[in-house]
Design an enzyme around this catalytic site. Structure first.
Site, PDB file in Angstrom:
ATOM      1  N   GLU A 158      -1.711 -27.514  44.900  1.00  0.00           N
ATOM      2  CA  GLU A 158      -1.733 -27.608  46.352  1.00  0.00           C
ATOM      3  C   GLU A 158      -1.434 -26.236  46.933  1.00  0.00           C
ATOM      4  O   GLU A 158      -0.528 -25.544  46.512  1.00  0.00           O
ATOM      5  CB  GLU A 158      -0.717 -28.644  46.839  1.00  0.00           C
ATOM      6  CG  GLU A 158      -1.104 -30.056  46.447  1.00  0.00           C
ATOM      7  CD  GLU A 158      -0.215 -31.103  47.087  1.00  0.00           C
ATOM      8  OE1 GLU A 158       0.059 -31.008  48.298  1.00  0.00           O
ATOM      9  OE2 GLU A 158       0.216 -32.024  46.375  1.00  0.00           O
ATOM     10  N   ASN A 214       1.499 -31.527  33.283  1.00  0.00           N
ATOM     11  CA  ASN A 214       2.470 -31.640  34.365  1.00  0.00           C
ATOM     12  C   ASN A 214       3.887 -31.804  33.843  1.00  0.00           C
ATOM     13  O   ASN A 214       4.845 -31.255  34.407  1.00  0.00           O
ATOM     14  CB  ASN A 214       2.108 -32.805  35.286  1.00  0.00           C
ATOM     15  CG  ASN A 214       0.997 -32.436  36.254  1.00  0.00           C
ATOM     16  OD1 ASN A 214       0.619 -31.276  36.367  1.00  0.00           O
ATOM     17  ND2 ASN A 214       0.466 -33.421  36.947  1.00  0.00           N
ATOM     18  N   PHE A 255       7.012 -20.782  36.865  1.00  0.00           N
ATOM     19  CA  PHE A 255       7.778 -22.035  36.845  1.00  0.00           C
ATOM     20  C   PHE A 255       9.179 -21.882  36.262  1.00  0.00           C
ATOM     21  O   PHE A 255       9.747 -22.851  35.754  1.00  0.00           O
ATOM     22  CB  PHE A 255       7.012 -23.148  36.102  1.00  0.00           C
ATOM     23  CG  PHE A 255       5.820 -23.648  36.869  1.00  0.00           C
ATOM     24  CD1 PHE A 255       5.926 -24.734  37.714  1.00  0.00           C
ATOM     25  CD2 PHE A 255       4.594 -23.002  36.770  1.00  0.00           C
ATOM     26  CE1 PHE A 255       4.838 -25.179  38.443  1.00  0.00           C
ATOM     27  CE2 PHE A 255       3.507 -23.437  37.504  1.00  0.00           C
ATOM     28  CZ  PHE A 255       3.628 -24.532  38.337  1.00  0.00           C
ATOM     29  N   ILE A 256       9.765 -20.676  36.323  1.00  0.00           N
ATOM     30  CA  ILE A 256      11.156 -20.533  35.887  1.00  0.00           C
ATOM     31  C   ILE A 256      12.018 -19.946  37.013  1.00  0.00           C
ATOM     32  O   ILE A 256      12.999 -19.254  36.759  1.00  0.00           O
ATOM     33  CB  ILE A 256      11.295 -19.700  34.597  1.00  0.00           C
ATOM     34  CG1 ILE A 256      10.756 -18.280  34.780  1.00  0.00           C
ATOM     35  CG2 ILE A 256      10.646 -20.407  33.421  1.00  0.00           C
ATOM     36  CD1 ILE A 256      11.155 -17.338  33.630  1.00  0.00           C
ATOM     37  N   TYR A 257      11.636 -20.237  38.251  1.00  0.00           N
ATOM     38  CA  TYR A 257      12.474 -19.847  39.380  1.00  0.00           C
ATOM     39  C   TYR A 257      13.489 -20.953  39.649  1.00  0.00           C
ATOM     40  O   TYR A 257      13.114 -22.123  39.765  1.00  0.00           O
ATOM     41  CB  TYR A 257      11.632 -19.637  40.632  1.00  0.00           C
ATOM     42  CG  TYR A 257      10.748 -18.422  40.587  1.00  0.00           C
ATOM     43  CD1 TYR A 257      11.236 -17.182  40.966  1.00  0.00           C
ATOM     44  CD2 TYR A 257       9.420 -18.516  40.177  1.00  0.00           C
ATOM     45  CE1 TYR A 257      10.432 -16.054  40.937  1.00  0.00           C
ATOM     46  CE2 TYR A 257       8.601 -17.396  40.141  1.00  0.00           C
ATOM     47  CZ  TYR A 257       9.115 -16.168  40.523  1.00  0.00           C
ATOM     48  OH  TYR A 257       8.308 -15.060  40.487  1.00  0.00           O
ATOM     49  N   CYS A 266       2.419 -34.851  42.250  1.00  0.00           N
ATOM     50  CA  CYS A 266       2.108 -34.932  40.818  1.00  0.00           C
ATOM     51  C   CYS A 266       3.336 -35.004  39.916  1.00  0.00           C
ATOM     52  O   CYS A 266       3.507 -35.973  39.182  1.00  0.00           O
ATOM     53  CB  CYS A 266       1.245 -33.743  40.411  1.00  0.00           C
ATOM     54  SG  CYS A 266      -0.385 -33.728  41.172  1.00  0.00           S
ATOM     55  N   ARG A 334       5.851 -35.191  49.903  1.00  0.00           N
ATOM     56  CA  ARG A 334       6.235 -36.191  48.907  1.00  0.00           C
ATOM     57  C   ARG A 334       7.308 -35.640  47.968  1.00  0.00           C
ATOM     58  O   ARG A 334       7.115 -34.610  47.334  1.00  0.00           O
ATOM     59  CB  ARG A 334       5.007 -36.643  48.115  1.00  0.00           C
ATOM     60  CG  ARG A 334       4.130 -37.602  48.894  1.00  0.00           C
ATOM     61  CD  ARG A 334       2.823 -37.911  48.202  1.00  0.00           C
ATOM     62  NE  ARG A 334       1.867 -36.812  48.326  1.00  0.00           N
ATOM     63  CZ  ARG A 334       0.591 -36.891  47.945  1.00  0.00           C
ATOM     64  NH1 ARG A 334       0.134 -38.017  47.424  1.00  0.00           N
ATOM     65  NH2 ARG A 334      -0.219 -35.867  48.109  1.00  0.00           N
TER      66      ARG A 334
END
Length: 441
Positions: A158, A214, A255-257, A266, A334
């Site tokens: 997104e 995911n 994706f390691i913040y 998702c 969401r």
């Protein structure tokens, strides 16, 4: 090619529009007449950068049309995508009622050979159910029409979905026959001609790939958040640790913040669904369960910091919130951390002044509807007027380089809680702020 896409939600609308941009004739189907009428006029129901002009352009060119009649779409189509919602059931499993309802309609209306493509994120074994449902409908009609069911999961981020579709890093296709693979190669040829990124496999492996992808990304997020929480306890700096481990190319920086937890359409749903799939097949997914548990706890980290600073009774305090969507570049709320933070503070008597560039309508109409003591304002600085502290929850670009003197002047006291310190712009202790972030004591 002539294509039918059933469902004009996030996945269906992006899919249909991008295929039409490549010269295909696409009919998007939805049961909501008002939504269809709006789409015909170029009014789209979601915010996704770059999507609206593509919809308008291809409607004008005649490549993209919208209808409520699935029969109208199937009359000339060679392929039909099922891209309807698979909401989470009470037990955490994906609800397939809409997918199977579309499959039944396809079986009732198809008049020529067809490749039916599951684009929705669906549990392993769904293609078999779709196949059986279509076959049952054809048998009731007393006709024998050739069809194939394919799994083609989406991997759209997104906020970057159009670019992801137009320049995919991979296209996963699960099929049972060479005839189906041949159609899929033709369908995606214009998107993969520079690099052969179409990955062919069996149907169940394709269905599993979406959940596995995911779950892996969600695991990285929860792992880093757990490290950040430990860093706070031992006096380490999670952002410096992130840089130290991200430089290892086996790990990487994505994706390691550390942050206030993952949300969106998702990760939360797919992690729960994968855990449920494992349970139904006699396996306890301990790691996946832990990923979910860490994330559930992480949603309350910022509100807990606020409570620790101002006390359990927040009556008389006002907090300015920057960001409501679960991530920048979308109006999707969401499972957004903002929902949990705001509700936790309001129930303790706090007042909230909130600003988000795109998600305030979603908040007002759905996710924070009826929440008292919550005011929506028209600018980020208006949210801070006479507030006791500022809370950053979404890292929109317009928040990256704020006027620190303006922030300080508007707040009653220079207190900032940072739930999304991904860019380092809010490392402002030197500017005289009382600053609270995730992953640093």
């Amino acid at each position: 090619m002539n294509i039918t896409v059933v469902g004009t939600g996030y996945v269906g609308l992006v899919t249909g529009t991008c295929f039409s941009e490549m010269g295909n004739k696409v009919t998007c189907i939805d049961i909501d007449q008002k939504k269809v009428d709006a789409l015909k006029n170029g009014i789209i129901p979601i915010y996704e950068p770059g999507l609206e002009p593509l919809v308008k352009k291809n409607v004008e060119l005649g490549n993209l049309s919208f209808s409520t009649a699935i029969k109208e779409g199937l009359e000339n189509s060679e392929v039909a995508f099922i891209a309807v919602g698979t909401p989470m059931g009470d037990d955490g499993s994906a609800d397939l009622q809409y997918v199977l309802a579309v499959a039944k309609q396809i079986g009732e209306e198809m008049t020529k050979p067809l490749v039916v493509i599951d684009k929705s994120t669906v549990p392993i074994g769904t293609a078999d159910k779709v196949k059986a449902t279509i076959k049952e409908a054809l048998d009731k009609r007393g006709v024998d029409i050739e069809f194939h069911v394919v799994s083609n999961p989406e991997f759209l981020k997104e906020g970057a979905a159009v670019n992801d579709f137009m320049k995919p890093d991979r296209v996963v296709v699960g099929a049972e026959t060479e005839a189906a693979f041949k159609v899929m190669r033709k369908l995606y040829a214009t998107f993969t001609h520079n690099h052969d990124r179409l990955i062919e496999m069996d149907v169940r492996s394709a269905e599993m790939t979406k959940y596995a992808a995911n779950a892996m990304l969600a695991t990285k997020i929860s792992f880093m958040n757990e490290i950040a929480n430990i860093c706070e306890k031992v006096g380490a700096d999670a952002n410096k640790v992130r840089i130290g481990i991200g430089s290892d190319n086996r790990i990487g920086y994505s994706f390691i913040y550390p942050g206030a937890g993952y949300g969106g359409s998702c990760f939360p749903k797919d992690v729960k669904a994968l855990k449920k799939i494992a349970e139904e097949n006699g396996y306890k997914a301990k790691l996946i369960t832990s990923v979910e548990e860490v994330n559930d706890t992480q949603k309350f980290v910022i509100s807990n910091k606020v409570i620790a600073r101002f006390g359990e009774d927040l009556s008389g305090f006002t907090f300015g919130v920057w960001g409501l969507s679960f991530k920048p570049g979308t109006d999707d709320m969401r499972e957004a951390p903002a929902i949990y933070v705001i509700k936790e503070l309001v129930k303790r008597g706090a007042k909230i002044k909130a600003y988000d560039p795109k998600a305030m309508h979603e908040a007002q109409e759905f996710y924070l509807k009826g929440v008292e003591s919550l005011e929506y304002v028209s600018s980020k600085y208006q949210a801070l007027e006479s507030a006791d502290a500022m809370i950053l929850l979404t890292e929109w670009k317009e928040f990256r380089s704020p006027d620190f003197m303006e922030i300080k002047a508007l707040l009653k006291s220079p207190v900032v809680f940072d739930g999304r310190n991904q860019y380092g712009v809010f490392e402002i202790e030197k500017e005289g702020f009382e600053y609270y972030q995730i992953g640093k004591a």
